[in-house]
Design an enzyme around this catalytic site. Sequence first.
Site, PDB file in Angstrom:
ATOM      1  N   ARG A 158     -11.152  -0.592   2.527  1.00 21.86           N
ATOM      2  CA  ARG A 158     -12.606  -0.730   2.637  1.00 21.86           C
ATOM      3  C   ARG A 158     -13.260  -0.960   1.279  1.00 21.86           C
ATOM      4  O   ARG A 158     -14.340  -1.548   1.201  1.00 21.86           O
ATOM      5  CB  ARG A 158     -13.193   0.492   3.333  1.00 21.86           C
ATOM      6  CG  ARG A 158     -13.025   1.807   2.606  1.00 21.86           C
ATOM      7  CD  ARG A 158     -13.195   2.996   3.528  1.00 21.86           C
ATOM      8  NE  ARG A 158     -12.066   3.129   4.445  1.00 21.86           N
ATOM      9  CZ  ARG A 158     -12.022   4.016   5.440  1.00 21.86           C
ATOM     10  NH1 ARG A 158     -13.033   4.840   5.644  1.00 21.86           N
ATOM     11  NH2 ARG A 158     -10.964   4.082   6.218  1.00 21.86           N
ATOM     12  N   LYS A 180       1.559   7.913   0.658  1.00 17.65           N
ATOM     13  CA  LYS A 180       1.970   7.967   2.056  1.00 17.65           C
ATOM     14  C   LYS A 180       3.335   8.638   2.189  1.00 17.65           C
ATOM     15  O   LYS A 180       4.141   8.635   1.254  1.00 17.65           O
ATOM     16  CB  LYS A 180       2.089   6.543   2.621  1.00 17.65           C
ATOM     17  CG  LYS A 180       0.804   5.763   2.720  1.00 17.65           C
ATOM     18  CD  LYS A 180       1.099   4.362   3.243  1.00 17.65           C
ATOM     19  CE  LYS A 180      -0.157   3.520   3.331  1.00 17.65           C
ATOM     20  NZ  LYS A 180      -1.059   3.976   4.406  1.00 17.65           N
ATOM     21  N   ASP A 210       0.841  -1.200   0.000  1.00 20.28           N
ATOM     22  CA  ASP A 210       0.000   0.000   0.000  1.00 20.28           C
ATOM     23  C   ASP A 210       0.873   1.245   0.000  1.00 20.28           C
ATOM     24  O   ASP A 210       1.388   1.664   1.031  1.00 20.28           O
ATOM     25  CB  ASP A 210      -0.916   0.007   1.222  1.00 20.28           C
ATOM     26  CG  ASP A 210      -1.835   1.227   1.241  1.00 20.28           C
ATOM     27  OD1 ASP A 210      -2.012   1.844   0.167  1.00 20.28           O
ATOM     28  OD2 ASP A 210      -2.376   1.538   2.314  1.00 20.28           O
TER      29      ASP A 210
END
Length: 510
Positions: free
Chosen positions: A362, A288, A281
Amino acid sequence: MPNLNLTTRDAATLKVDALVVGSVSTDSGAALAAGHGLPAAAAKHLASVLADLEAKGKPSETVRVVAVPDVAATAVVVAGLGAADDVTPDVLRSAAGSALRSVATKSSVAIALPTANEGALAAVADGAYAGCYTFDAASTKASTGAQTKKAPSKKASSGPKITVVSTLGQGKAVKSAVERAAVIGSARDLARDLVNMPPNLLTPQTFVDHVKAVVAASSGKVTISVLDEKALAKGGFGGIVGVGQGSVNPPRIVTMSYSPSASRTGKSPSVALVGKGITFDSGGLCIKPAGSMLTMKSDMAGAAAVAATVIAAAELGGPVSVTGYLCLAENMPSGTAQRPGDVVTMRNGTTVEIIDTDAEGRMVLGDGLCLASEAKPDVIVDIATLTGAQMVALGSRVAGVMGNDDTFRSQVVDAGGAEGEDSWAMPLPRELRTGLDSVVADLQHKADRWGGMLTAGLFLQEFVGEDIPWAHVDIAGPSFNEKAADGAIPKGGTGYGVATLVRLIESRTA
């Protein structure tokens, strides 16, 4: 992998490389825990050594003593248990883990910690197995840094032969407790291996390859089917397709199923498990900070736990049908990556506005929950490294559990507590649901920062089939240990969730 055995022989007579016994803390320092069964000369010698070393008998303390009189073992390891009145199964599990880690390179180890009942014995066996875990770094040397087509397996390791000394006899229940600990331990190690695998070696497809290889070598009771990127697009899985579209490694949804043999009672109870499997990720276009990416190879810990649980359930052969859904994708920035403001259509037809591409978990879980709901299982659990808010609220060792059914949510929490995997029941406040309202879609996938763990749960609830009890387990903290090994918990991937889910499945038998 370690080999777990059971014996009722006197611990002092066992010819092993190391014998593990317990100590408790007293006002004058460490003292041998009751029930060690050692000859008087051995107990006296150990007491003298513990006093000389100023041992305290506190949890995580281990003292190794060689040449103990009247003991056949080469060395005796004394593991601290803390106060004598507070020796719980969790304490025993942790002590066994610490002790076995200190002698994990030995060929044979016996462990004779005080076990008043089968639960305590099971905890000792579980902790002993868990404490032997190491990730074989040699398994990563096949890579030169390029993407590989097949994930290498961890090199086979015999591990120590562990003999658990039982003062409870060798009845069926006692034997079953140790055998169960071995099955769960092996499954948990699989989850740990997957989490620890470097992300260039564990892409969505190599994750599939690895699980297929393990299933092929197991009991043969698990079936696997895979949806590739074309099937996902055709099937309307807009959530996972959108997350994976920025990567050269396309997404997959893997379905793993175990069905018990037909019984006179007809249809068996059924449990569906859905795991988040983001193999890396980066945050996507909402990238990030560099320092936050180092542990993002672990963002597939939920899928790893689900895969391991289905295999364990099949090995244990219980009467509950278990289906696992591994939602695998890599979240990367590129010219084809998903953008904030995009609207995608999920498997159940719900349209979702993308707010933050770093809230990707999600989205893959939403599609997975839709797919799981279509089979109409009795209950659904999803497990995921979902939110940093979980760690803010509960720290790095306690998972957050939400759900649409308070009774089922409590069952999940209780299952974890019985296995040494702590979690805490969290609410899904109705008033926070408005934060997911969108003006361009049925809902947006992220609300503001307040109650971030809870609004993530509220989002997922939208994709659970009607009248199906469901629980969401956020394991962002407990799935990965960045600090030193502690008790039964290693550094790196912890395998958190496997024991909880197995216990939960077993509880559905009734």
